[in-house]
Design a protein around this motif. Structure first.
Motif, PDB file in Angstrom:
ATOM      1  N   TYR A   1       0.833  -1.207   0.000  1.00  0.00           N
ATOM      2  CA  TYR A   1       0.000   0.000   0.000  1.00  0.00           C
ATOM      3  C   TYR A   1       0.870   1.261   0.000  1.00  0.00           C
TER       4      TYR A   1
ATOM      5  N   ILE B   1       2.101   2.944  -3.308  1.00  0.00           N
ATOM      6  CA  ILE B   1       1.265   3.735  -4.224  1.00  0.00           C
ATOM      7  C   ILE B   1       1.692   5.199  -4.241  1.00  0.00           C
TER       8      ILE B   1
ATOM      9  N   ASN C   1       0.696   2.440  -8.297  1.00  0.00           N
ATOM     10  CA  ASN C   1      -0.497   3.198  -7.932  1.00  0.00           C
ATOM     11  C   ASN C   1      -1.664   2.788  -8.827  1.00  0.00           C
ATOM     12  N   GLU C   2      -1.401   2.726 -10.143  1.00  0.00           N
ATOM     13  CA  GLU C   2      -2.448   2.359 -11.098  1.00  0.00           C
ATOM     14  C   GLU C   2      -2.914   0.925 -10.878  1.00  0.00           C
TER      15      GLU C   2
ATOM     16  N   ARG D   1      -4.978   0.778  -7.637  1.00  0.00           N
ATOM     17  CA  ARG D   1      -6.298   1.390  -7.829  1.00  0.00           C
ATOM     18  C   ARG D   1      -7.222   0.420  -8.573  1.00  0.00           C
ATOM     19  N   LYS D   2      -6.657  -0.250  -9.583  1.00  0.00           N
ATOM     20  CA  LYS D   2      -7.441  -1.237 -10.334  1.00  0.00           C
ATOM     21  C   LYS D   2      -7.890  -2.367  -9.409  1.00  0.00           C
TER      22      LYS D   2
ATOM     23  N   LEU E   1      -8.422  -2.177  -6.150  1.00  0.00           N
ATOM     24  CA  LEU E   1      -9.490  -1.686  -5.285  1.00  0.00           C
ATOM     25  C   LEU E   1     -10.814  -1.577  -6.037  1.00  0.00           C
ATOM     26  N   GLU E   2     -10.749  -1.105  -7.278  1.00  0.00           N
ATOM     27  CA  GLU E   2     -11.966  -0.980  -8.087  1.00  0.00           C
ATOM     28  C   GLU E   2     -12.618  -2.341  -8.315  1.00  0.00           C
TER      29      GLU E   2
END
Length: 199
Positions: free
Chosen positions: A111, A114, A121-122, A125-126, A128-129
């Motif tokens: 974590y 990021i 980071n990307e 984020r993917k 988490l989405e």
């Protein structure tokens, strides 16, 4: 086709070894050389599948996603067709089952990346989405079965994950199953359940 399957299998083995090394000595100390030692293979063979440590970190992130998805999408939760099953899903989200699937220390080290690595980071984020999408689908299922009647499930999913992320971080500071731990866990579950409107 066989070659691709072999590559996928070998990459997964390397990622799992990377995870084991990171769990034992910390992500910041885990290197391609240490992964090779763990597996009893050459550095060059690891680098055949992952050219850089950053590529290996992205692979590790995908491994986290796979493990966490298992918690939400697990057959243990069954179909969310009753209030009790919805509550069981919420209990699973706040439980230490996450930790059985993926070590907290490695997760939070990932974590932290990021803020320093754009690619990571990307990727994160993917990840988490995708987790949010799976939970939203479970809530859609609950609504379709007449368990809840909340309208904005996308917003509700965001709020629940904000609670989970904060709670999980804080619960990591308690001894599992201690009185303090159980008190906090019940508090989070109760307040999360209060966000649902019964149909």
């Amino acid at each position: 086709m066989g070659r691709k399957r072999l590559t996928d299998v070998r990459q997964k083995e390397i990622i799992k070894s990377f995870y084991k090394v990171a769990k034992r000595i910390g992500l910041e100390n885990a290197s391609i050389a240490k992964v090779a030692d763990e597996m009893g293979i050459s550095n060059g063979l690891v680098m055949h599948y992952f050219k850089t440590r950053d590529e290996l970190l992205i692979g590790l992130n995908e491994y986290i996603l796979d493990r966490h998805m298992h918690i939400i999408a697990s057959g243990d939760n069954g179909g969310v067709d009753t209030w009790d099953r919805l509550e069981k899903l919420v209990e699973n989200l706040f439980s230490r089952k996450w930790n059985r699937y993926f070590d907290d220390g490695v997760f939070y080290s990932c974590y932290a990346l990021i803020y320093r690595k754009k690619d990571f980071n990307e990727s994160f984020r993917k990840y988490l989405e995708e987790l949010h999408t799976v939970l939203k689908d479970k809530l859609l299922e609950a609504r379709a079965h007449g368990v809840i009647c909340n309208e904005n499930l996308e917003e509700l999913t965001e709020i629940i994950f904000a609670l989970i992320d904060g709670a999980y971080y804080y619960l990591g500071m308690f001894t599992e199953r201690s009185a303090e731990y159980e008190k906090q866990e019940k508090l989070y579950i109760r307040h999360t359940m209060s966000l649902f409107r019964k149909a």
